[in-house]
Design a protein around this motif. Structure first.
Motif, PDB file in Angstrom:
ATOM      1  N   UNK A  47       0.843  -1.197   0.000  1.00 45.94           N
ATOM      2  CA  UNK A  47       0.000   0.000   0.000  1.00 45.94           C
ATOM      3  C   UNK A  47       0.875   1.244   0.000  1.00 45.94           C
ATOM      4  N   UNK A  48       1.040   1.874  -1.162  1.00 46.67           N
ATOM      5  CA  UNK A  48       1.845   3.098  -1.215  1.00 46.67           C
ATOM      6  C   UNK A  48       1.173   4.228  -0.430  1.00 46.67           C
ATOM      7  N   UNK A  49       1.977   5.015   0.261  1.00 45.54           N
ATOM      8  CA  UNK A  49       1.504   6.212   0.965  1.00 45.54           C
ATOM      9  C   UNK A  49       0.274   5.940   1.828  1.00 45.54           C
ATOM     10  N   UNK A  50       0.342   4.871   2.634  1.00 47.54           N
ATOM     11  CA  UNK A  50      -0.782   4.445   3.456  1.00 47.54           C
ATOM     12  C   UNK A  50      -1.232   5.568   4.393  1.00 47.54           C
ATOM     13  N   UNK A  84       5.945   3.068   1.437  1.00 48.79           N
ATOM     14  CA  UNK A  84       4.880   2.080   1.371  1.00 48.79           C
ATOM     15  C   UNK A  84       4.850   1.167   2.593  1.00 48.79           C
ATOM     16  N   UNK A  85       3.682   0.603   2.812  1.00 45.42           N
ATOM     17  CA  UNK A  85       3.448  -0.405   3.838  1.00 45.42           C
ATOM     18  C   UNK A  85       3.206  -1.720   3.108  1.00 45.42           C
ATOM     19  N   UNK A  86       3.863  -2.774   3.548  1.00 48.75           N
ATOM     20  CA  UNK A  86       3.656  -4.114   2.998  1.00 48.75           C
ATOM     21  C   UNK A  86       3.076  -4.965   4.112  1.00 48.75           C
ATOM     22  N   UNK A  87       1.961  -5.681   3.827  1.00 48.68           N
ATOM     23  CA  UNK A  87       1.303  -6.422   4.901  1.00 48.68           C
ATOM     24  C   UNK A  87       0.636  -7.699   4.410  1.00 48.68           C
ATOM     25  N   UNK A  88       0.748  -8.737   5.229  1.00 46.60           N
ATOM     26  CA  UNK A  88      -0.048  -9.950   5.070  1.00 46.60           C
ATOM     27  C   UNK A  88      -1.207  -9.799   6.051  1.00 46.60           C
ATOM     28  N   UNK A  89      -2.444  -9.840   5.531  1.00 45.91           N
ATOM     29  CA  UNK A  89      -3.602  -9.525   6.357  1.00 45.91           C
ATOM     30  C   UNK A  89      -4.612 -10.666   6.414  1.00 45.91           C
ATOM     31  N   UNK A  90      -5.136 -10.870   7.609  1.00 47.11           N
ATOM     32  CA  UNK A  90      -6.253 -11.766   7.827  1.00 47.11           C
ATOM     33  C   UNK A  90      -7.435 -10.889   8.219  1.00 47.11           C
ATOM     34  N   UNK A  91      -8.576 -11.068   7.541  1.00 52.49           N
ATOM     35  CA  UNK A  91      -9.769 -10.273   7.814  1.00 52.49           C
ATOM     36  C   UNK A  91     -10.963 -11.189   8.022  1.00 52.49           C
ATOM     37  N   UNK A  92     -11.762 -10.867   9.004  1.00 53.13           N
ATOM     38  CA  UNK A  92     -13.070 -11.487   9.138  1.00 53.13           C
ATOM     39  C   UNK A  92     -14.029 -10.428   9.671  1.00 53.13           C
ATOM     40  N   UNK A  93     -15.228 -10.835  10.055  1.00 54.39           N
ATOM     41  CA  UNK A  93     -16.221  -9.848  10.493  1.00 54.39           C
ATOM     42  C   UNK A  93     -15.887  -9.238  11.855  1.00 54.39           C
ATOM     43  N   UNK A  94     -14.922  -9.811  12.584  1.00 55.24           N
ATOM     44  CA  UNK A  94     -14.596  -9.335  13.922  1.00 55.24           C
ATOM     45  C   UNK A  94     -13.271  -8.589  14.033  1.00 55.24           C
ATOM     46  N   UNK A  95     -12.305  -8.900  13.162  1.00 55.14           N
ATOM     47  CA  UNK A  95     -10.959  -8.336  13.313  1.00 55.14           C
ATOM     48  C   UNK A  95     -10.235  -8.181  11.982  1.00 55.14           C
ATOM     49  N   UNK A  96      -9.280  -7.269  12.000  1.00 53.84           N
ATOM     50  CA  UNK A  96      -8.261  -7.186  10.954  1.00 53.84           C
ATOM     51  C   UNK A  96      -6.949  -7.444  11.689  1.00 53.84           C
ATOM     52  N   UNK A  97      -6.259  -8.504  11.288  1.00 50.42           N
ATOM     53  CA  UNK A  97      -5.018  -8.909  11.937  1.00 50.42           C
ATOM     54  C   UNK A  97      -3.942  -8.937  10.864  1.00 50.42           C
ATOM     55  N   UNK A  98      -2.814  -8.283  11.119  1.00 50.95           N
ATOM     56  CA  UNK A  98      -1.785  -8.249  10.083  1.00 50.95           C
ATOM     57  C   UNK A  98      -0.373  -8.271  10.641  1.00 50.95           C
ATOM     58  N   UNK A  99       0.510  -8.780   9.800  1.00 50.04           N
ATOM     59  CA  UNK A  99       1.943  -8.682  10.024  1.00 50.04           C
ATOM     60  C   UNK A  99       2.431  -7.770   8.911  1.00 50.04           C
ATOM     61  N   UNK A 101      16.821  -0.227   9.462  1.00 48.68           N
ATOM     62  CA  UNK A 101      16.387  -1.538   8.981  1.00 48.68           C
ATOM     63  C   UNK A 101      14.867  -1.592   9.019  1.00 48.68           C
ATOM     64  N   UNK A 102      14.297  -2.624   8.411  1.00 44.27           N
ATOM     65  CA  UNK A 102      12.841  -2.739   8.348  1.00 44.27           C
ATOM     66  C   UNK A 102      12.216  -2.713   9.741  1.00 44.27           C
ATOM     67  N   UNK A 103      11.087  -2.057   9.851  1.00 39.00           N
ATOM     68  CA  UNK A 103      10.264  -2.053  11.056  1.00 39.00           C
ATOM     69  C   UNK A 103       9.132  -3.049  10.798  1.00 39.00           C
ATOM     70  N   UNK A 104       9.168  -4.175  11.486  1.00 43.54           N
ATOM     71  CA  UNK A 104       8.181  -5.233  11.300  1.00 43.54           C
ATOM     72  C   UNK A 104       7.292  -5.264  12.534  1.00 43.54           C
ATOM     73  N   UNK A 105       5.984  -5.270  12.315  1.00 44.44           N
ATOM     74  CA  UNK A 105       5.068  -5.232  13.447  1.00 44.44           C
ATOM     75  C   UNK A 105       3.833  -6.087  13.192  1.00 44.44           C
ATOM     76  N   UNK A 106       3.202  -6.439  14.278  1.00 48.90           N
ATOM     77  CA  UNK A 106       1.958  -7.192  14.300  1.00 48.90           C
ATOM     78  C   UNK A 106       0.882  -6.199  14.724  1.00 48.90           C
TER      79      UNK A 106
END
Length: 109
Positions: free
Chosen positions: A13-16, A22-37, A98-103
């Motif tokens: 996602x450029x210019x989030x 940019x932000x690069x993310x692996x995302x899990x989505x359902x009706x209750x949460x958005x969870x990403x690394x 270096x990269x900032x990696x977060x959950x």
């Protein structure tokens, strides 16, 4: 349930929220949460934005940066957690070399 982020295609996602680079993310989505690394490369940021309808929890897995919020900013590094409660605003900036990696977890409230 086990979420295997390495098996989820990353979204870039450029210019989030108006941030830098940019932000690069692996995302899990359902009706209750958005969870990403997610990853911010050096110099990248998530733009300042308000959590009108949800809170957000950010846990730093590696790297360092700063969190900007309504009345200031603070440095954040690996092993630390930032909580942005519903109705408040924040931004995350990779100020390191270096990269900032977060959950991140954004519950649908």
């Amino acid at each position: 349930m086990i979420i295997k982020f390495e098996n989820i295609e990353k979204t870039v996602m450029p210019n989030f929220y108006g941030g830098e680079k940019e932000l690069s993310a692996a995302m899990f989505l359902d009706e209750m949460n958005r969870i990403m690394k997610a990853t911010l490369i050096p110099g990248a940021s998530i733009g300042f934005h308000k959590h009108e309808t949800s809170s957000e929890i950010l846990y730093i897995l590696s790297g360092s940066g700063k969190v900007v919020y309504e009345d200031g900013e603070t440095l954040i590094k690996e092993g630390e957690c930032h909580y942005c409660k519903k109705g408040t605003s924040h931004s995350l900036v990779n100020t390191g070399n270096k990269d900032l990696v977060f959950f991140a977890v954004v519950p649908q409230q």
